[in-house]
Motif scaffolding. Sequence first.
Motif, PDB file in Angstrom:
ATOM      1  N   ALA A 294      15.867  -9.128 -47.220  1.00  0.00           N
ATOM      2  CA  ALA A 294      14.731  -8.280 -46.849  1.00  0.00           C
ATOM      3  C   ALA A 294      15.206  -6.889 -46.440  1.00  0.00           C
ATOM      4  N   LEU A 295      16.325  -6.826 -45.742  1.00  0.00           N
ATOM      5  CA  LEU A 295      16.890  -5.532 -45.353  1.00  0.00           C
ATOM      6  C   LEU A 295      17.229  -4.693 -46.581  1.00  0.00           C
ATOM      7  N   GLU A 296      17.878  -5.304 -47.544  1.00  0.00           N
ATOM      8  CA  GLU A 296      18.271  -4.578 -48.752  1.00  0.00           C
ATOM      9  C   GLU A 296      17.053  -4.013 -49.471  1.00  0.00           C
ATOM     10  N   PHE A 297      16.021  -4.822 -49.582  1.00  0.00           N
ATOM     11  CA  PHE A 297      14.818  -4.360 -50.274  1.00  0.00           C
ATOM     12  C   PHE A 297      14.126  -3.250 -49.493  1.00  0.00           C
ATOM     13  N   ALA A 298      14.009  -3.426 -48.177  1.00  0.00           N
ATOM     14  CA  ALA A 298      13.316  -2.441 -47.347  1.00  0.00           C
ATOM     15  C   ALA A 298      14.036  -1.096 -47.333  1.00  0.00           C
ATOM     16  N   VAL A 299      15.368  -1.140 -47.212  1.00  0.00           N
ATOM     17  CA  VAL A 299      16.143   0.101 -47.087  1.00  0.00           C
ATOM     18  C   VAL A 299      16.370   0.774 -48.434  1.00  0.00           C
ATOM     19  N   ASN A 300      16.730   0.003 -49.438  1.00  0.00           N
ATOM     20  CA  ASN A 300      17.115   0.594 -50.720  1.00  0.00           C
ATOM     21  C   ASN A 300      15.948   0.803 -51.687  1.00  0.00           C
ATOM     22  N   SER A 301      14.952  -0.066 -51.627  1.00  0.00           N
ATOM     23  CA  SER A 301      13.822   0.055 -52.556  1.00  0.00           C
ATOM     24  C   SER A 301      12.613   0.741 -51.912  1.00  0.00           C
ATOM     25  N   LEU A 302      12.214   0.260 -50.741  1.00  0.00           N
ATOM     26  CA  LEU A 302      11.069   0.858 -50.063  1.00  0.00           C
ATOM     27  C   LEU A 302      11.435   2.143 -49.323  1.00  0.00           C
ATOM     28  N   GLU A 303      12.715   2.301 -49.021  1.00  0.00           N
ATOM     29  CA  GLU A 303      13.224   3.482 -48.323  1.00  0.00           C
ATOM     30  C   GLU A 303      12.517   3.712 -46.981  1.00  0.00           C
TER      31      GLU A 303
ATOM     32  N   LYS B 293       6.686   2.866 -43.330  1.00  0.00           N
ATOM     33  CA  LYS B 293       7.657   3.682 -42.601  1.00  0.00           C
ATOM     34  C   LYS B 293       8.607   2.803 -41.789  1.00  0.00           C
ATOM     35  N   PHE B 294       8.177   1.590 -41.484  1.00  0.00           N
ATOM     36  CA  PHE B 294       8.948   0.697 -40.623  1.00  0.00           C
ATOM     37  C   PHE B 294       9.350  -0.579 -41.349  1.00  0.00           C
ATOM     38  N   MET B 295      10.538  -1.060 -41.011  1.00  0.00           N
ATOM     39  CA  MET B 295      10.864  -2.458 -41.226  1.00  0.00           C
ATOM     40  C   MET B 295      10.977  -3.081 -39.844  1.00  0.00           C
ATOM     41  N   VAL B 296      10.324  -4.223 -39.642  1.00  0.00           N
ATOM     42  CA  VAL B 296      10.342  -4.912 -38.346  1.00  0.00           C
ATOM     43  C   VAL B 296      11.036  -6.254 -38.510  1.00  0.00           C
ATOM     44  N   ILE B 297      11.980  -6.525 -37.627  1.00  0.00           N
ATOM     45  CA  ILE B 297      12.653  -7.825 -37.571  1.00  0.00           C
ATOM     46  C   ILE B 297      12.235  -8.470 -36.255  1.00  0.00           C
ATOM     47  N   ALA B 298      11.460  -9.522 -36.345  1.00  0.00           N
ATOM     48  CA  ALA B 298      10.885 -10.148 -35.153  1.00  0.00           C
ATOM     49  C   ALA B 298      11.141 -11.642 -35.171  1.00  0.00           C
ATOM     50  N   CYS B 299      10.858 -12.279 -34.049  1.00  0.00           N
ATOM     51  CA  CYS B 299      11.062 -13.717 -33.924  1.00  0.00           C
ATOM     52  C   CYS B 299       9.917 -14.478 -34.599  1.00  0.00           C
ATOM     53  N   ALA B 300      10.235 -15.696 -35.044  1.00  0.00           N
ATOM     54  CA  ALA B 300       9.217 -16.545 -35.670  1.00  0.00           C
ATOM     55  C   ALA B 300       8.271 -17.161 -34.654  1.00  0.00           C
TER      56      ALA B 300
ATOM     57  N   THR C 181      -0.048  -7.673 -34.483  1.00  0.00           N
ATOM     58  CA  THR C 181      -1.062  -7.763 -33.435  1.00  0.00           C
ATOM     59  C   THR C 181      -0.641  -6.980 -32.197  1.00  0.00           C
ATOM     60  N   ILE C 182       0.612  -7.154 -31.786  1.00  0.00           N
ATOM     61  CA  ILE C 182       1.095  -6.527 -30.548  1.00  0.00           C
ATOM     62  C   ILE C 182       1.193  -5.014 -30.680  1.00  0.00           C
ATOM     63  N   LEU C 183       1.706  -4.550 -31.810  1.00  0.00           N
ATOM     64  CA  LEU C 183       1.989  -3.125 -31.990  1.00  0.00           C
ATOM     65  C   LEU C 183       0.982  -2.395 -32.871  1.00  0.00           C
ATOM     66  N   GLY C 184      -0.011  -3.107 -33.350  1.00  0.00           N
ATOM     67  CA  GLY C 184      -1.103  -2.457 -34.069  1.00  0.00           C
ATOM     68  C   GLY C 184      -0.776  -2.004 -35.477  1.00  0.00           C
ATOM     69  N   PHE C 185       0.216  -2.618 -36.119  1.00  0.00           N
ATOM     70  CA  PHE C 185       0.509  -2.265 -37.508  1.00  0.00           C
ATOM     71  C   PHE C 185      -0.632  -2.711 -38.410  1.00  0.00           C
ATOM     72  N   LYS C 186      -1.032  -1.844 -39.302  1.00  0.00           N
ATOM     73  CA  LYS C 186      -2.048  -2.174 -40.309  1.00  0.00           C
ATOM     74  C   LYS C 186      -1.358  -2.542 -41.617  1.00  0.00           C
ATOM     75  N   PRO C 187      -2.066  -3.218 -42.511  1.00  0.00           N
ATOM     76  CA  PRO C 187      -1.452  -3.571 -43.789  1.00  0.00           C
ATOM     77  C   PRO C 187      -0.850  -2.350 -44.483  1.00  0.00           C
ATOM     78  N   GLY C 188       0.398  -2.493 -44.913  1.00  0.00           N
ATOM     79  CA  GLY C 188       1.096  -1.408 -45.591  1.00  0.00           C
ATOM     80  C   GLY C 188       1.958  -0.553 -44.687  1.00  0.00           C
ATOM     81  N   GLU C 189       1.920  -0.789 -43.369  1.00  0.00           N
ATOM     82  CA  GLU C 189       2.648   0.072 -42.442  1.00  0.00           C
ATOM     83  C   GLU C 189       4.000  -0.483 -42.014  1.00  0.00           C
ATOM     84  N   ALA C 190       4.209  -1.782 -42.109  1.00  0.00           N
ATOM     85  CA  ALA C 190       5.467  -2.375 -41.646  1.00  0.00           C
ATOM     86  C   ALA C 190       5.872  -3.527 -42.560  1.00  0.00           C
ATOM     87  N   PHE C 191       7.055  -3.412 -43.124  1.00  0.00           N
ATOM     88  CA  PHE C 191       7.649  -4.505 -43.893  1.00  0.00           C
ATOM     89  C   PHE C 191       8.351  -5.411 -42.881  1.00  0.00           C
TER      90      PHE C 191
END
Length: 294
Positions: free
Chosen positions: A155-164, A108-115, A123-133
């Motif tokens: 990554a944005l293109e794939f997340a928005v257009n393919s994973l929706e 349901k989410f795409m997350v853009i975070a710092c390296a 870890t911080i937000l509790g995403f489980k495998p499969g919940e956040a690209f």
Amino acid sequence: MASLQSSSLDFPRRSIICDSTSKFRENEHTYMRLSTSFKVNTPLRLKASKGHQGLTEEVVNKEGSKDKLGNGCDLFDDMRQGFFTFKRDMYVKNLEHFQNLAESQRPKFMVIACADSRVCPSTILGFKPGEAFTIRNVANLVPPFEKGPSETNAALEFAVNSLEVENILVVGHSRCGGIHALMSMPDEVDSRSFIGSWVVVGKDARMKSRAAASSLSFEQQCQHCEKESVNCSLLNLLTYPWIEDKVTKGLLSLHGGYYDFIDCTFEKWTLDCEENSLKVGGNRYSIKNREHWS
């Protein structure tokens, strides 16, 4: 010649191996240990030999043994234990879920975070495998569409257009080295610096932060920019036609977040994309649904 070929096929005599029976027994015992070890598939450990330039092989029969370098550091022990804990406590207990993930993903989410190693969104937000690209880069920046291809917009293109995905979350954080570099750099970017050439994407956030916090210390200006850069990245997301289209249709929401690891707090907000609230060209925007988690 015939006798030489014949002897080469025979098992070597004890006198050929060594001069003493005790040494032969020692070698024979070592050979048997190696043979037995490989039959039961015990892990093979390589460690640097202090006396030689190359690597020496050491067979470990103990289940609890550790991978070591020559200096005795246990490099992968915690990692291995972490994997086994994950497999035992999460994978095995949720086998059906992971089998479904093996076939497809629908986050349901795409997350853009710092390296930054201190900022792990799962870890911080509790995403489980499969919940956040997730895509991570220096200073969690999103370049505008006209900047051209990068790993972030791929990554944005794939997340928005393919994973929706239905939500994009950009997460900034305290004491960000990338933002510090952005605020410290001269106006003319050194083209030889990969870091400088990347963080200049946030130059609008730097300009706004310097103007809004001009009377504050440099560190406080950096803190201001850490949050402002998130909003600039949210605005940059709208320069992508396929993102703007989905946002306009109400199919995609854009969110900002800020993790302060000094006191472990998190701020979350949503970009208000109503027509009367947002003018990208004029750098005017408003936010809504602001929350502070402490």
